[in-house]
Design an enzyme around this catalytic site. Structure first.
Site, PDB file in Angstrom:
ATOM      1  N   LYS A 280       0.840  -1.206   0.000  1.00  0.00           N
ATOM      2  CA  LYS A 280       0.000   0.000   0.000  1.00  0.00           C
ATOM      3  C   LYS A 280       0.875   1.257   0.000  1.00  0.00           C
ATOM      4  O   LYS A 280       0.606   2.218  -0.725  1.00  0.00           O
ATOM      5  CB  LYS A 280      -0.939  -0.021   1.220  1.00  0.00           C
ATOM      6  CG  LYS A 280      -2.033  -1.095   1.102  1.00  0.00           C
ATOM      7  CD  LYS A 280      -2.768  -1.333   2.409  1.00  0.00           C
ATOM      8  CE  LYS A 280      -3.689  -2.548   2.296  1.00  0.00           C
ATOM      9  NZ  LYS A 280      -4.354  -2.904   3.560  1.00  0.00           N
TER      10      LYS A 280
ATOM     11  N   GLN B  72      -4.171  -1.489   9.890  1.00  0.00           N
ATOM     12  CA  GLN B  72      -4.072  -2.821   9.285  1.00  0.00           C
ATOM     13  C   GLN B  72      -4.608  -3.887  10.262  1.00  0.00           C
ATOM     14  O   GLN B  72      -4.191  -3.946  11.411  1.00  0.00           O
ATOM     15  CB  GLN B  72      -2.603  -3.117   8.918  1.00  0.00           C
ATOM     16  CG  GLN B  72      -2.383  -4.419   8.176  1.00  0.00           C
ATOM     17  CD  GLN B  72      -3.040  -4.442   6.791  1.00  0.00           C
ATOM     18  OE1 GLN B  72      -3.041  -3.470   6.064  1.00  0.00           O
ATOM     19  NE2 GLN B  72      -3.610  -5.586   6.428  1.00  0.00           N
TER      20      GLN B  72
ATOM     21  N   ASP C  49     -10.780   2.761   4.496  1.00  0.00           N
ATOM     22  CA  ASP C  49     -11.070   1.320   4.403  1.00  0.00           C
ATOM     23  C   ASP C  49     -12.582   1.064   4.387  1.00  0.00           C
ATOM     24  O   ASP C  49     -13.025  -0.043   4.081  1.00  0.00           O
ATOM     25  CB  ASP C  49     -10.460   0.581   5.608  1.00  0.00           C
ATOM     26  CG  ASP C  49      -9.160  -0.146   5.255  1.00  0.00           C
ATOM     27  OD1 ASP C  49      -8.962  -0.452   4.058  1.00  0.00           O
ATOM     28  OD2 ASP C  49      -8.364  -0.417   6.170  1.00  0.00           O
TER      29      ASP C  49
END
Ligand code: NAP
Length: 292
Positions: free
Chosen positions: A52, A96, A119
Site C-alpha cells: 500500500k 491494518q 477502508d
C-alpha cells in the site's frame, strides 16, 4: 474463458489517479496523504502494508507508516488514531487488521474519523453503503465491483453466490451485488460455514464470489458452465519452489474451474491488486469529496 486481469486494471486505475494528482498539484494544493498504522510484525500484514505504501509513492501520494509494538494498549492505540484524526495534513487512515487479541477491533475502527476512514469499515460508513448513500466502500468489494464494471460483465437478474460473510469482504459484497444499480440487481445468496447444500447452491450461480480463506475449496463440480468466478482468497501455502518458502493460493481450484467459466480472476493478479487501487481511489475521494 476470459481472464479478469486485476493487475493490469489496477495499474490502469493507478495511472488515472496519478493524472488526477498532477491536476491537484497544478492547482497549488497539497499531495493526498494516506497514513497506515501497523501493530506488531505479522509477515502477511507487513507485506500488505508495504504494498500500500509503495502504491502511494507510485501515484504521487504522501504516505506515513506508523509502526506500533504489539504490546500497545487499546487506549494508546486509540490515542494514535486520534492524533491522525486531528492532523489536517493527513487525508486517509487505515489500521491494518488483524490487531492483537487484547485489542477490540471495532473500538479502534469506531475511533477513526469517518471522513478519513478510507477502508470503509466504520459503522457510519457501513450504514451509508447499505443505504446507497455515497461513502467509502470497503476496498476489496469495491475492487471486485470495479473489475465487473470495466469488463462489462452483465449482473442484472443474475444469481450471485457469495461464499463467506466477513465484515470486510463477503457481507459488503452481498449488499453491493443486490443494490439497484450497475453492477448490482443480482439475486444474492450469502453463504457461510453453516450453509447446507453449498455445492448445489454454487451450481446454480451465474456469478460466484469466493472468500472463505480455504485454498482451492471451489472445485470444478461446484461451478455451472459459463459462470463468472471471482476468487478473493489469498492463503500462504508452503512451497519448496520459491525463495520465500511459500506461495499464494486462492480459494478456487483455478486450473480445473477456468475452462468452465466465462470470466475468472487469477491468484495472484486478480482481486489483490484491485484492493490496493481502490484504497488509493478512496484516499483521493477523501481529498476531493463525494459525488452527490
Ligand atoms: P474470514 O473473516 O475468515 O471469513 C471467512 C468466511 O468464510 C466466514 O464467513 C466463514 O463462515 C466462511 N467459511 C469458512 N469455511 C467455510 C466453508 N467450509 N463453507 C462456507 N463458508 C465457509 O475471511 P475474510 O477476511 O473474508 O477473508 C477470506 C479470504 O480472502 C482469505 O483468504 C483472505 O486472506 C482473503 N482476502 C483477500 C483480500 C484481497 O485483497 N485479495 C482482502 C481480504 C481478504 P462463518 O461466518 O460461519 O465462520
Amino acid at each position: 474463458m476470459q481472464l479478469l486481469d486485476g493487475k493490469q486494471t489496477s495499474q490502469d486505475i493507478q495511472q488515472e489517479i496519478a493524472v488526477q494528482v498532477e491536476h491537484i498539484l497544478k492547482e497549488g494544493k497539497k499531495k493526498p496523504h494516506l497514513a497506515a498504522i501497523l501493530v506488531g510484525n505479522d509477515g502477511a500484514s507487513e507485506t500488505y502494508v508495504g504494498a500500500k505504501v509503495r502504491a502511494c509513492e507510485k501515484v504521487g501520494f504522501d504516505s506515513t507508516l506508523i509502526r506500533l509494538d504489539d504490546s500497545i494498549s487499546q487506549e494508546n492505540l486509540i490515542a494514535e488514531v486520534e492524533k491522525i484524526n486531528q492532523n489536517d495534513n493527513i487525508d486517509g487512515l487505515i489500521v491494518q487488521l488483524p490487531l492483537p487479541a487484547h485489542i477490540d477491533e471495532l473500538s479502534v475502527t469506531k475511533a477513526i474519523y469517518p471522513l478519513k476512514d478510507v477502508d470503509g469499515f466504520h459503522p457510519e460508513n457501513v450504514g451509508k453503503m447499505t443505504l446507497n448513500i455515497p461513502t467509502f466502500l470497503p476496498a476489496t468489494p469495491a475492487g471486485i465491483i470495479e473489475l465487473i464494471k470495466r469488463y462489462k460483465i452483465e449482473t442484472e437478474g443474475k444469481h450471485c453466490v457469495v461464499i463467506g460473510r466477513s465484515n470486510i469482504v463477503g457481507l459488503p459484497m452481498s449488499i453491493l451485488m443486490a443494490r439497484n444499480s450497475y453492477p448490482g440487481n443480482c439475486t444474492v445468496t450469502l453463504t457461510h460455514s453453516r450453509t447446507k447444500n453449498l455445492k448445489e447452491i454454487c451450481q446454480s450461480a451465474d456469478i460466484l464470489i469466493v472468500a472463505l480463506g480455504r485454498p482451492e475449496y471451489l472445485t470444478e463440480d461446484m461451478v455451472k458452465e459459463g459462470a463468472t468466478v471471482i476468487d478473493v482468497g489469498i492463503t500462504r501455502v508452503k512451497s519448496d519452489k520459491t525463495k520465500s518458502g511459500w506461495k499464494l493460493k486462492g480459494d478456487v481450484d483455478y486450473t480445473a474451474v477456468a475452462d468452465k467459466s466465462s470470466f475468472i480472476t487469477p491468484v495472484p493478479g486478480g482481486v489483490g491488486p484491485m484492493t490496493i487501487a481502490m484504497l488509493l481511489k478512496n484516499t483521493l475521494t477523501a481529498v476531493n469529496g463525494f459525488d452527490v
